[in-house]
Scaffold this motif. Sequence first.
Motif, PDB file in Angstrom:
ATOM      1  N   THR A  58       0.830  -1.209   0.000  1.00  0.00           N
ATOM      2  CA  THR A  58       0.000   0.000   0.000  1.00  0.00           C
ATOM      3  C   THR A  58       0.861   1.255   0.000  1.00  0.00           C
ATOM      4  OG1 THR A  58      -1.971  -0.988   0.999  1.00  0.00           O
ATOM      5  CG2 THR A  58      -1.618   1.350   1.403  1.00  0.00           C
ATOM      6  N   VAL A  63      -2.954   2.308  -2.903  1.00  0.00           N
ATOM      7  CA  VAL A  63      -4.274   1.688  -2.917  1.00  0.00           C
ATOM      8  C   VAL A  63      -4.373   0.649  -1.800  1.00  0.00           C
ATOM      9  CG1 VAL A  63      -4.607   2.048  -5.394  1.00  0.00           C
ATOM     10  CG2 VAL A  63      -3.648  -0.119  -4.592  1.00  0.00           C
ATOM     11  N   TYR A  64      -5.606   0.274  -1.483  1.00  0.00           N
ATOM     12  CA  TYR A  64      -5.870  -0.707  -0.436  1.00  0.00           C
ATOM     13  C   TYR A  64      -5.647  -2.134  -0.962  1.00  0.00           C
ATOM     14  CZ  TYR A  64      -7.880   3.024   2.408  1.00  0.00           C
ATOM     15  OH  TYR A  64      -8.050   4.174   3.161  1.00  0.00           O
ATOM     16  N   LYS A  67      -7.324  -3.813  -3.978  1.00  0.00           N
ATOM     17  CA  LYS A  67      -6.915  -3.426  -5.326  1.00  0.00           C
ATOM     18  C   LYS A  67      -5.514  -3.909  -5.674  1.00  0.00           C
ATOM     19  CE  LYS A  67      -9.876   0.644  -5.653  1.00  0.00           C
ATOM     20  NZ  LYS A  67      -9.917   2.123  -5.734  1.00  0.00           N
ATOM     21  N   HIS A 330     -11.661  -2.574   3.077  1.00  0.00           N
ATOM     22  CA  HIS A 330     -10.952  -2.794   1.804  1.00  0.00           C
ATOM     23  C   HIS A 330     -10.137  -4.084   1.837  1.00  0.00           C
ATOM     24  CE1 HIS A 330     -11.978   1.355   0.713  1.00  0.00           C
ATOM     25  NE2 HIS A 330     -11.625   1.682   1.934  1.00  0.00           N
ATOM     26  N   GLN A 402      -3.626   8.640   6.139  1.00  0.00           N
ATOM     27  CA  GLN A 402      -3.864   7.260   5.744  1.00  0.00           C
ATOM     28  C   GLN A 402      -2.631   6.664   5.072  1.00  0.00           C
ATOM     29  OE1 GLN A 402      -6.904   5.951   6.546  1.00  0.00           O
ATOM     30  NE2 GLN A 402      -7.497   7.950   7.368  1.00  0.00           N
ATOM     31  N   VAL A 404      -2.590   4.968   2.488  1.00  0.00           N
ATOM     32  CA  VAL A 404      -2.737   5.147   1.036  1.00  0.00           C
ATOM     33  C   VAL A 404      -2.279   6.531   0.581  1.00  0.00           C
ATOM     34  CG1 VAL A 404      -4.555   3.431   0.677  1.00  0.00           C
ATOM     35  CG2 VAL A 404      -5.176   5.769   1.365  1.00  0.00           C
ATOM     36  N   LYS A 420      -4.041   7.640 -10.322  1.00  0.00           N
ATOM     37  CA  LYS A 420      -4.962   8.045  -9.253  1.00  0.00           C
ATOM     38  C   LYS A 420      -5.396   6.816  -8.467  1.00  0.00           C
ATOM     39  CE  LYS A 420      -9.184  10.681  -8.391  1.00  0.00           C
ATOM     40  NZ  LYS A 420      -8.557  11.432  -7.290  1.00  0.00           N
ATOM     41  N   GLY A 421      -4.966   6.741  -7.217  1.00  0.00           N
ATOM     42  CA  GLY A 421      -5.301   5.610  -6.366  1.00  0.00           C
ATOM     43  C   GLY A 421      -6.339   5.971  -5.325  1.00  0.00           C
ATOM     44  N   ASP A 422      -6.214   5.368  -4.152  1.00  0.00           N
ATOM     45  CA  ASP A 422      -7.185   5.598  -3.081  1.00  0.00           C
ATOM     46  C   ASP A 422      -6.774   6.731  -2.147  1.00  0.00           C
ATOM     47  OD1 ASP A 422      -8.865   3.475  -3.880  1.00  0.00           O
ATOM     48  OD2 ASP A 422      -7.579   2.023  -2.866  1.00  0.00           O
ATOM     49  N   ARG A 424      -4.326  10.466  -1.211  1.00  0.00           N
ATOM     50  CA  ARG A 424      -4.122  11.827  -1.691  1.00  0.00           C
ATOM     51  C   ARG A 424      -2.709  12.272  -1.331  1.00  0.00           C
ATOM     52  NH1 ARG A 424      -3.991  15.859   2.135  1.00  0.00           N
ATOM     53  NH2 ARG A 424      -4.404  15.163   4.273  1.00  0.00           N
TER      54      ARG A 424
END
Length: 437
Positions: A58, A63-64, A67, A330, A402, A404, A420-422, A424
Amino acid sequence: MGPGKSNYLMVISYDAFSQDNWEQASRLPNLSKLIKDGAYSTQLKSVYPTLTYVVHTTMVTGVYPDKHGIYHNNPFQPFEKEAEQRWFWYKNEIKVPAIYDCLKKHHLKSAGILWPVTGRTAIDYNLPEIRAIKKENQVLKILRNGSPLYCLDLEKKFGRFRKGFKQPYLDDFTTLCAVDTIKKKKPNLLLMHLIDLDDAKHQHGTDSPEVKEAIIRMDKRLGDLIQAVEEAGIKENTTFLVLGDHGQINVHYKIKLNALLKEKGLIFEENKKMQWRAYIQGAGGAAYLHLRKNDSEAEKMAVAILNQAICEDCFGIEKLYNRKELGQYHAEDSVSYMLEAKIGYCFEDDLEGPVIEAMDASKDEQATHGYLPDKPDQQGYRCVFVASGARIKSNFQLGEIQMVDIAPTMARSLGIDFFKGDGRPLNEIFQDQESGF
């Protein structure tokens, strides 16, 4: 160099570096300097289950686990002894791009030193975290899956400092390799994984003198890395990210739930070979319930057995999560059920010995992880994050962030595009050069 961009990014994963270590670690000379000159959080929320390979994937993908596909340290291998199980060692097992995949199109160099799930990657200088099993040769396995000439050079220079996987020697070796790589290769992105603290917690518990000693060693290693950046002449253009992947919780009982499934015939021997219709894959403070495909009877029986075990209380099961409930965490899509352990308990696959095994009271306390990132009444289980260096605000405290968010923040720091993942990018930690801040 544009706003918020640094030419060099050093990412240092301190395995098991968590909120309960902050008071001691933040007062030590090297980390305290990075904190003073940077941004930090003691509320970095991990992913479920909180296992090293799951979390590190991750970190670099943003991403989680549902994914990226790395749902455990080990692929599912029923009845295989833990020491002989293969791990998720190879990059081709990750379903999405990683941050280091994006560097080549920007003509940037990457290095990885014992970073999980990096066998056979696009990393330019790669010493992967990988272990020989059964009759494999350790050296050959590393050379086949890493950067051969780079690995041979490091082994020649520093191999004598390592004693297998024993600590603190392994992390000392890793740090020597990182220092040499920084000075000789000047990678734009360095990913390194230090395990000393995690080992100390597993073997001696979270509050032990051994943990405090490991934290002191961690700070010394951090100082060696800072000095290497200075000697390489890249200090002004370098950012450090120092972060933990999970906390740990002290445990007193190991629970072997497969024995319950065996009692009810869901695990059995046929033609001198073990078979299963339902099987528990332990993940420390969590566990997966695997079910044979299209075997609704086995599912009904296994769920009834586990719900009865919850009612009996002694088995240390806090909750059995179904697929709908797992969606909010997730968790891996292919698994319909997961178990969460109570504080003081952990799950194992093993069929041998008693179902409930008390830890040896004559030995040190032990700890583990895998639990929910938001384990109730376990604030110390959250992870620690420090970013410091080029274009990072000074003494800037973050709230909850997070896991992510780490990959997009790496990309923002290096000024490169990432899918673009989960998560920021943590834009708030960067100085706005155009505004003069």
